[in-house]
Scaffold this motif. Structure first.
Motif, PDB file in Angstrom:
ATOM      1  N   LEU A  62      11.347  12.941 -23.598  1.00 44.64           N
ATOM      2  CA  LEU A  62      11.230  12.578 -25.017  1.00 44.64           C
ATOM      3  C   LEU A  62      10.329  13.555 -25.748  1.00 44.64           C
ATOM      4  N   PHE A  63       9.198  13.922 -25.159  1.00 47.87           N
ATOM      5  CA  PHE A  63       8.287  14.868 -25.793  1.00 47.87           C
ATOM      6  C   PHE A  63       8.930  16.243 -25.943  1.00 47.87           C
ATOM      7  N   SER A  64       9.870  16.556 -25.060  1.00 42.42           N
ATOM      8  CA  SER A  64      10.478  17.885 -25.082  1.00 42.42           C
ATOM      9  C   SER A  64      11.682  17.976 -26.005  1.00 42.42           C
ATOM     10  N   THR A  65      12.393  16.871 -26.212  1.00 37.45           N
ATOM     11  CA  THR A  65      13.683  16.953 -26.897  1.00 37.45           C
ATOM     12  C   THR A  65      13.775  16.150 -28.190  1.00 37.45           C
ATOM     13  N   ALA A  66      12.797  15.274 -28.488  1.00 41.63           N
ATOM     14  CA  ALA A  66      12.918  14.411 -29.663  1.00 41.63           C
ATOM     15  C   ALA A  66      12.856  15.219 -30.961  1.00 41.63           C
ATOM     16  N   GLU A  67      13.562  14.735 -31.958  1.00 34.31           N
ATOM     17  CA  GLU A  67      13.477  15.341 -33.291  1.00 34.31           C
ATOM     18  C   GLU A  67      12.101  15.057 -33.871  1.00 34.31           C
ATOM     19  N   THR A  68      11.463  16.088 -34.446  1.00 35.47           N
ATOM     20  CA  THR A  68      10.110  15.927 -34.974  1.00 35.47           C
ATOM     21  C   THR A  68      10.108  15.979 -36.496  1.00 35.47           C
ATOM     22  N   PHE A  69       9.060  15.372 -37.069  1.00 34.87           N
ATOM     23  CA  PHE A  69       8.903  15.296 -38.522  1.00 34.87           C
ATOM     24  C   PHE A  69       7.472  15.676 -38.897  1.00 34.87           C
ATOM     25  N   LEU A  70       7.277  15.994 -40.187  1.00 34.76           N
ATOM     26  CA  LEU A  70       5.967  16.417 -40.668  1.00 34.76           C
ATOM     27  C   LEU A  70       5.360  15.389 -41.598  1.00 34.76           C
ATOM     28  N   PHE A  71       4.045  15.268 -41.524  1.00 32.82           N
ATOM     29  CA  PHE A  71       3.281  14.486 -42.494  1.00 32.82           C
ATOM     30  C   PHE A  71       2.044  15.302 -42.866  1.00 32.82           C
ATOM     31  N   PRO A  72       1.849  15.588 -44.150  1.00 32.00           N
ATOM     32  CA  PRO A  72       2.723  15.310 -45.294  1.00 32.00           C
ATOM     33  C   PRO A  72       4.051  16.055 -45.157  1.00 32.00           C
ATOM     34  N   ALA A  73       5.071  15.542 -45.843  1.00 25.54           N
ATOM     35  CA  ALA A  73       6.418  16.067 -45.685  1.00 25.54           C
ATOM     36  C   ALA A  73       6.800  17.079 -46.757  1.00 25.54           C
ATOM     37  N   ASP A  74       5.854  17.452 -47.635  1.00 23.76           N
ATOM     38  CA  ASP A  74       6.170  18.360 -48.744  1.00 23.76           C
ATOM     39  C   ASP A  74       5.004  19.314 -48.949  1.00 23.76           C
ATOM     40  N   THR A  75       5.298  20.526 -49.430  1.00 21.89           N
ATOM     41  CA  THR A  75       4.235  21.519 -49.635  1.00 21.89           C
ATOM     42  C   THR A  75       3.300  21.143 -50.772  1.00 21.89           C
ATOM     43  N   ASP A  76       3.708  20.220 -51.633  1.00 19.35           N
ATOM     44  CA  ASP A  76       2.828  19.774 -52.717  1.00 19.35           C
ATOM     45  C   ASP A  76       1.892  18.643 -52.276  1.00 19.35           C
ATOM     46  N   TYR A  77       2.046  18.184 -51.020  1.00 17.58           N
ATOM     47  CA  TYR A  77       1.207  17.096 -50.515  1.00 17.58           C
ATOM     48  C   TYR A  77       0.209  17.663 -49.504  1.00 17.58           C
ATOM     49  N   TRP A  78      -0.940  17.002 -49.389  1.00 14.06           N
ATOM     50  CA  TRP A  78      -1.910  17.389 -48.373  1.00 14.06           C
ATOM     51  C   TRP A  78      -2.769  16.183 -47.994  1.00 14.06           C
ATOM     52  N   VAL A  79      -3.376  16.287 -46.823  1.00 18.91           N
ATOM     53  CA  VAL A  79      -4.297  15.251 -46.339  1.00 18.91           C
ATOM     54  C   VAL A  79      -5.669  15.882 -46.218  1.00 18.91           C
ATOM     55  N   LEU A  80      -6.648  15.258 -46.844  1.00 18.87           N
ATOM     56  CA  LEU A  80      -8.017  15.760 -46.826  1.00 18.87           C
ATOM     57  C   LEU A  80      -8.906  14.748 -46.110  1.00 18.87           C
ATOM     58  N   LEU A  81      -9.524  15.177 -45.022  1.00 15.38           N
ATOM     59  CA  LEU A  81     -10.464  14.329 -44.300  1.00 15.38           C
ATOM     60  C   LEU A  81     -11.878  14.606 -44.794  1.00 15.38           C
ATOM     61  N   THR A  82     -12.626  13.566 -45.076  1.00 13.87           N
ATOM     62  CA  THR A  82     -13.970  13.717 -45.615  1.00 13.87           C
ATOM     63  C   THR A  82     -15.001  13.442 -44.529  1.00 13.87           C
ATOM     64  N   ALA A  83     -15.837  14.467 -44.256  1.00 17.85           N
ATOM     65  CA  ALA A  83     -16.922  14.314 -43.285  1.00 17.85           C
ATOM     66  C   ALA A  83     -18.204  14.056 -44.065  1.00 17.85           C
ATOM     67  N   ASP A  84     -18.580  12.789 -44.174  1.00 15.56           N
ATOM     68  CA  ASP A  84     -19.764  12.453 -44.982  1.00 15.56           C
ATOM     69  C   ASP A  84     -20.819  11.709 -44.169  1.00 15.56           C
ATOM     70  N   GLY A  85     -20.721  11.786 -42.850  1.00 14.78           N
ATOM     71  CA  GLY A  85     -21.744  11.165 -42.024  1.00 14.78           C
ATOM     72  C   GLY A  85     -22.877  12.132 -41.741  1.00 14.78           C
ATOM     73  N   ALA A  86     -23.917  11.632 -41.088  1.00 16.97           N
ATOM     74  CA  ALA A  86     -25.034  12.495 -40.698  1.00 16.97           C
ATOM     75  C   ALA A  86     -24.562  13.498 -39.653  1.00 16.97           C
ATOM     76  N   ALA A  87     -25.258  14.608 -39.550  1.00 16.48           N
ATOM     77  CA  ALA A  87     -24.892  15.634 -38.580  1.00 16.48           C
ATOM     78  C   ALA A  87     -24.876  15.020 -37.177  1.00 16.48           C
ATOM     79  N   GLY A  88     -23.787  15.284 -36.446  1.00 14.15           N
ATOM     80  CA  GLY A  88     -23.680  14.763 -35.097  1.00 14.15           C
ATOM     81  C   GLY A  88     -23.295  13.303 -35.010  1.00 14.15           C
ATOM     82  N   SER A  89     -22.928  12.697 -36.140  1.00 17.71           N
ATOM     83  CA  SER A  89     -22.521  11.285 -36.139  1.00 17.71           C
ATOM     84  C   SER A  89     -21.152  11.146 -36.787  1.00 17.71           C
ATOM     85  N   PHE A  90     -20.351  10.224 -36.259  1.00 21.28           N
ATOM     86  CA  PHE A  90     -19.043   9.998 -36.850  1.00 21.28           C
ATOM     87  C   PHE A  90     -19.172   9.309 -38.205  1.00 21.28           C
TER      88      PHE A  90
END
Length: 223
Positions: free
Chosen positions: A92-120
């Motif tokens: 399945l990992f070798s042959t399954a059809e794959t998809f993208l998220f975000p699915a468009d070049t106008d979309y993006w995902v931004l992760l915000t790192a706002d914790g203390a240094a060394g903390s999640f």
């Protein structure tokens, strides 16, 4: 004068008494197995009348042997099924059809790192800039994440980041990746199965304290 027992009058001859006792003991000993057999037969009949199945020791040994053999066969069959399932998953990992998220070049995902240094940071649902969630792509079908793309980082050079992806109220971990600003990459992963309908979250840890952002994308497929 002696009587019929060979004893003088007024005296007791002990030999005939011993013989009588000995013969009586032999008779009792002879009857005990018959009594035991009758008792056992009576007990078996009573149990069978009450619906129980009474087995001889030989019958019980045979059934136990057959049960052991059956358990070995079942164990072997389960091992074969597990091997087949593992092979199917690899395929399945070798042959399954794959998809993208975000699915468009106008979309993006931004992760915000706002914790203390060394903390999640706190857990936050993964959402793109158009409020589309990663959870929504697994709303109906279960699946897996196969790759995580790191595009851009707003952080000082050599700042190390660790991102963890999880799902559900218990935050069951899907995968973790580590990277820095000099090592933007595609992280190929074999995530755990994501059940349909679960919310997908992220949390991020960095080696520096200021608020930072990581632009990220995902490749996924369905089972």
């Amino acid at each position: 004068m002696k009587d019929l027992w060979g004893a003088q009058k007024g005296k007791v001859n002990r030999l005939p008494i011993f013989i009588i006792v000995f013969l009586a003991a032999l008779l009792i000993a002879a009857f005990i197995p018959l009594i035991n057999t009758a008792t056992v037969a009576s007990s078996i009949n009573m149990l069978e009348e009450r619906g129980y199945v009474v087995l001889s020791s030989a019958e019980f040994a045979l059934i136990a042997k057959e049960a052991t053999a059956s358990a070995a066969v079942i164990k072997a069959e389960l091992a074969v099924v597990a091997a087949q399932e593992a092979a199917a998953k690899v395929d399945l990992f070798s042959t399954a059809e794959t998809f993208l998220f975000p699915a468009d070049t106008d979309y993006w995902v931004l992760l915000t790192a706002d914790g203390a240094a060394g903390s999640f940071s706190n857990w936050v649902e993964i959402v793109d800039n158009n409020a589309v969630t990663l959870s929504s792509v697994f709303a109906i079908d279960a699946g897996y994440i196969s790759d995580i793309y790191v595009y851009q980082i707003t952080a000082p050079a050599n700042t190390t980041h660790i991102v963890e992806i999880a799902y559900g109220a218990s935050k069951a971990s899907i995968t973790r990746i580590m990277f820095n600003g000099d090592n933007l990459n595609i992280a190929q992963i074999k995530s755990r199965r994501i059940p349909a309908g679960e919310t997908i979250y992220y949390r991020i840890m960095t080696s520096s304290a200021p608020t930072e952002f990581v632009s990220i994308g995902f490749r996924y497929f369905y089972e």
